[in-house]
Design an enzyme around this catalytic site. Structure first.
Site, mmCIF file in Angstrom:
data_model
loop_
_atom_site.group_PDB
_atom_site.id
_atom_site.type_symbol
_atom_site.label_atom_id
_atom_site.label_comp_id
_atom_site.label_asym_id
_atom_site.label_seq_id
_atom_site.Cartn_x
_atom_site.Cartn_y
_atom_site.Cartn_z
ATOM 1 N N TYR A 272 -2.439 -1.192 10.570
ATOM 2 C CA TYR A 272 -2.354 -1.453 9.122
ATOM 3 C C TYR A 272 -1.065 -0.868 8.532
ATOM 4 C CZ TYR A 272 -3.821 -1.303 4.193
ATOM 5 O OH TYR A 272 -3.896 -1.439 2.820
ATOM 6 N N LYS B 274 2.031 -2.791 6.728
ATOM 7 C CA LYS B 274 2.424 -2.605 5.328
ATOM 8 C C LYS B 274 3.901 -2.197 5.223
ATOM 9 C CE LYS B 274 -1.439 -3.830 3.357
ATOM 10 N NZ LYS B 274 -1.532 -4.983 2.438
ATOM 11 N N SER C 153 0.875 -1.177 0.000
ATOM 12 C CA SER C 153 0.000 0.000 0.000
ATOM 13 C C SER C 153 0.908 1.222 0.000
ATOM 14 C CB SER C 153 -0.844 0.011 1.283
ATOM 15 O OG SER C 153 -1.465 1.271 1.455
HETATM 16 N N1 NAD Z 1 -8.597 -0.761 -1.641
HETATM 17 C C1 NAD Z 1 -7.638 0.095 -1.380
HETATM 18 O O1 NAD Z 1 -7.846 1.300 -1.400
HETATM 19 C C2 NAD Z 1 -6.238 -0.399 -1.071
HETATM 20 C C3 NAD Z 1 -5.192 0.536 -1.106
HETATM 21 C C4 NAD Z 1 -3.902 0.106 -0.855
HETATM 22 C C5 NAD Z 1 -3.652 -1.235 -0.598
HETATM 23 N N2 NAD Z 1 -4.686 -2.125 -0.561
HETATM 24 C C6 NAD Z 1 -4.327 -3.528 -0.300
HETATM 25 O O2 NAD Z 1 -4.737 -4.320 -1.405
HETATM 26 C C7 NAD Z 1 -5.091 -5.626 -0.979
HETATM 27 C C8 NAD Z 1 -6.503 -5.942 -1.417
HETATM 28 O O3 NAD Z 1 -7.350 -4.896 -1.006
HETATM 29 P P1 NAD Z 1 -8.874 -4.830 -1.445
HETATM 30 O O4 NAD Z 1 -9.304 -3.425 -1.275
HETATM 31 O O5 NAD Z 1 -9.040 -5.522 -2.734
HETATM 32 O O6 NAD Z 1 -9.503 -5.682 -0.250
HETATM 33 P P2 NAD Z 1 -10.929 -6.367 -0.066
HETATM 34 O O7 NAD Z 1 -11.235 -6.247 1.381
HETATM 35 O O8 NAD Z 1 -11.935 -5.884 -1.064
HETATM 36 O O9 NAD Z 1 -10.600 -7.895 -0.401
HETATM 37 C C9 NAD Z 1 -9.724 -8.608 0.433
HETATM 38 C C10 NAD Z 1 -10.061 -10.082 0.341
HETATM 39 O O10 NAD Z 1 -9.172 -10.759 1.244
HETATM 40 C C11 NAD Z 1 -9.910 -11.699 1.990
HETATM 41 N N3 NAD Z 1 -9.249 -11.907 3.277
HETATM 42 C C12 NAD Z 1 -9.218 -11.053 4.317
HETATM 43 N N4 NAD Z 1 -8.541 -11.600 5.323
HETATM 44 C C13 NAD Z 1 -8.142 -12.825 4.910
HETATM 45 C C14 NAD Z 1 -7.399 -13.874 5.508
HETATM 46 N N5 NAD Z 1 -6.961 -13.785 6.769
HETATM 47 N N6 NAD Z 1 -7.135 -14.989 4.781
HETATM 48 C C15 NAD Z 1 -7.601 -15.105 3.516
HETATM 49 N N7 NAD Z 1 -8.327 -14.147 2.908
HETATM 50 C C16 NAD Z 1 -8.584 -13.018 3.595
HETATM 51 C C17 NAD Z 1 -11.304 -11.102 2.139
HETATM 52 O O11 NAD Z 1 -12.270 -12.119 2.389
HETATM 53 C C18 NAD Z 1 -11.472 -10.406 0.797
HETATM 54 O O12 NAD Z 1 -12.112 -11.249 -0.155
HETATM 55 C C19 NAD Z 1 -4.907 -5.622 0.531
HETATM 56 O O13 NAD Z 1 -3.624 -6.113 0.814
HETATM 57 C C20 NAD Z 1 -5.015 -4.151 0.890
HETATM 58 O O14 NAD Z 1 -4.338 -3.858 2.083
HETATM 59 C C21 NAD Z 1 -5.975 -1.736 -0.788
#
Ligand code: NAD
Length: 283
Positions: A180, A184, A166
């Site tokens: 968080y 990261k 992130s």
């Molecule tokens: N959306 C954003 O703005 C954003 C920004 C920067 C980084 N990220 C990172 O990108 C990645 C995905 O984010 P997203 O927004 O698509 O998330 P999301 O919450 O939409 O999807 C995450 C998925 O991971 C699964 N999950 C959660 N905990 C789990 C576990 N312990 N074991 C297995 N599966 C698990 C959930 O069920 C979900 O389907 C993450 O690492 C997040 O930190 C997201």
């Protein structure tokens, strides 16, 4: 004087200059495991990996959701499978790696994408809440990488690990996310350690650092609200105006970079973090 030939311990693959860009991007014959693939960036990455020719095991801790996600990739038929597992449970992770090998015969690409997040003010953060996020985002990613790497080393022909970090891996972007942001930063540190220790086996490890994107998870997070004093909707609205490109990321824009890093187009990229934030961190 050291002779040049003696300095090169691993030759540059001779075939590279002759390979077309399409061929370098082609993942046919490779097997990928994506964690947290039921939605958001994980699903976007799985979809693009499959399009590039890889066999993909979509994994998530939510069975119904990951089964439905795999169903949306039915066009790729026998190259798609799904499995349920929580990355913070070591036995589950072992099961996911075994499932990929049993189903597709090998493992070449791991995408560590699953993550936990919530919004809690620092002075009210219970220890178990802090540790719980590190369990998933750091220890879970570590165990997935360690188990996948052991399989890749056994196969003897390299591999690629892509960790989804992130922009919070570089700089905290909002209050209420000390767990968080710490996780990261740690995942970025782990990425560099993996690159250092697994590089000699031809296993490349890199990170993608996305900026804000309205994934299903992000929408739930915003709707869940925040403790008093933290205006989550405001934070997200401000984020969009702060991005020089004046919009949030489309999840597919993260998926595309995952595929790039997994492919031979990125053959000499190891220990790097690609920031995909539309310029957010510049603002
Ligand atoms: N959306 C954003 O703005 C954003 C920004 C920067 C980084 N990220 C990172 O990108 C990645 C995905 O984010 P997203 O927004 O698509 O998330 P999301 O919450 O939409 O999807 C995450 C998925 O991971 C699964 N999950 C959660 N905990 C789990 C576990 N312990 N074991 C297995 N599966 C698990 C959930 O069920 C979900 O389907 C993450 O690492 C997040 O930190 C997201």
């Amino acid at each position: 004087m050291v002779r040049l030939a003696a300095m090169a311990t691993r030759p540059t693959p001779d075939a590279y200059p002759d390979r077309s860009i399409a061929d370098l991007l082609d993942l046919e014959g490779r097997v990928a495991v994506v964690t947290g693939a039921a939605q958001g960036f994980g699903f976007a990455a799985a979809r693009r990996l499959a399009e590039a020719g890889a066999a993909v095991l979509l994994t998530d801790r939510r069975g119904d959701a990951v089964e439905a996600a795999a169903g949306r990739l039915a066009d790729h038929r026998e190259r798609i499978a799904w499995a349920v597992g929580d990355v913070s449970v070591a036995d589950d992770v072992d099961g996911l790696v075994s499932a990929a090998v049993e189903r597709f015969g090998r493992l070449d690409v791991l995408v560590n994408n699953a993550a936990a997040y919530s919004n809690v003010r620092l002075e009210e953060m219970p220890l178990d809440r802090f540790a719980g996020v590190l369990d998933v985002n750091v220890s879970g990613a570590f165990w997935c990488a360690r188990q996948a790497a052991r399989r890749m080393i056994e196969q003897g022909d390299g591999g690629a690990i892509v960790n989804v970090t992130s922009i919070d891996a570089l700089h905290p972007t909002s209050r209420g996310m000390s767990h968080y942001t710490t996780s990261k930063h740690a995942l970025w540190g782990l990425t560099k350690c993996l690159a250092l220790e697994l590089g000699p086996q031809g296993i490349r490890s890199n990170a993608v650092a996305p900026g804000p994107s309205l994934t299903e998870g992000a929408i739930e997070y915003i709707k869940a609200g925040a403790p008093e004093g933290i205006d989550i909707e405001r934070q997200w609205a401000d984020a969009a105006t702060r991005v020089p490109m004046r919009r949030w990321a489309d999840p597919d824009e993260i998926g595309r970079v995952v595929v790039f890093l997994a492919s031979d187009l990125a053959a000499y990229i190891n220990g790097a973090q690609i920031v995909v934030d539309g310029g957010y961190l510049l603002g």
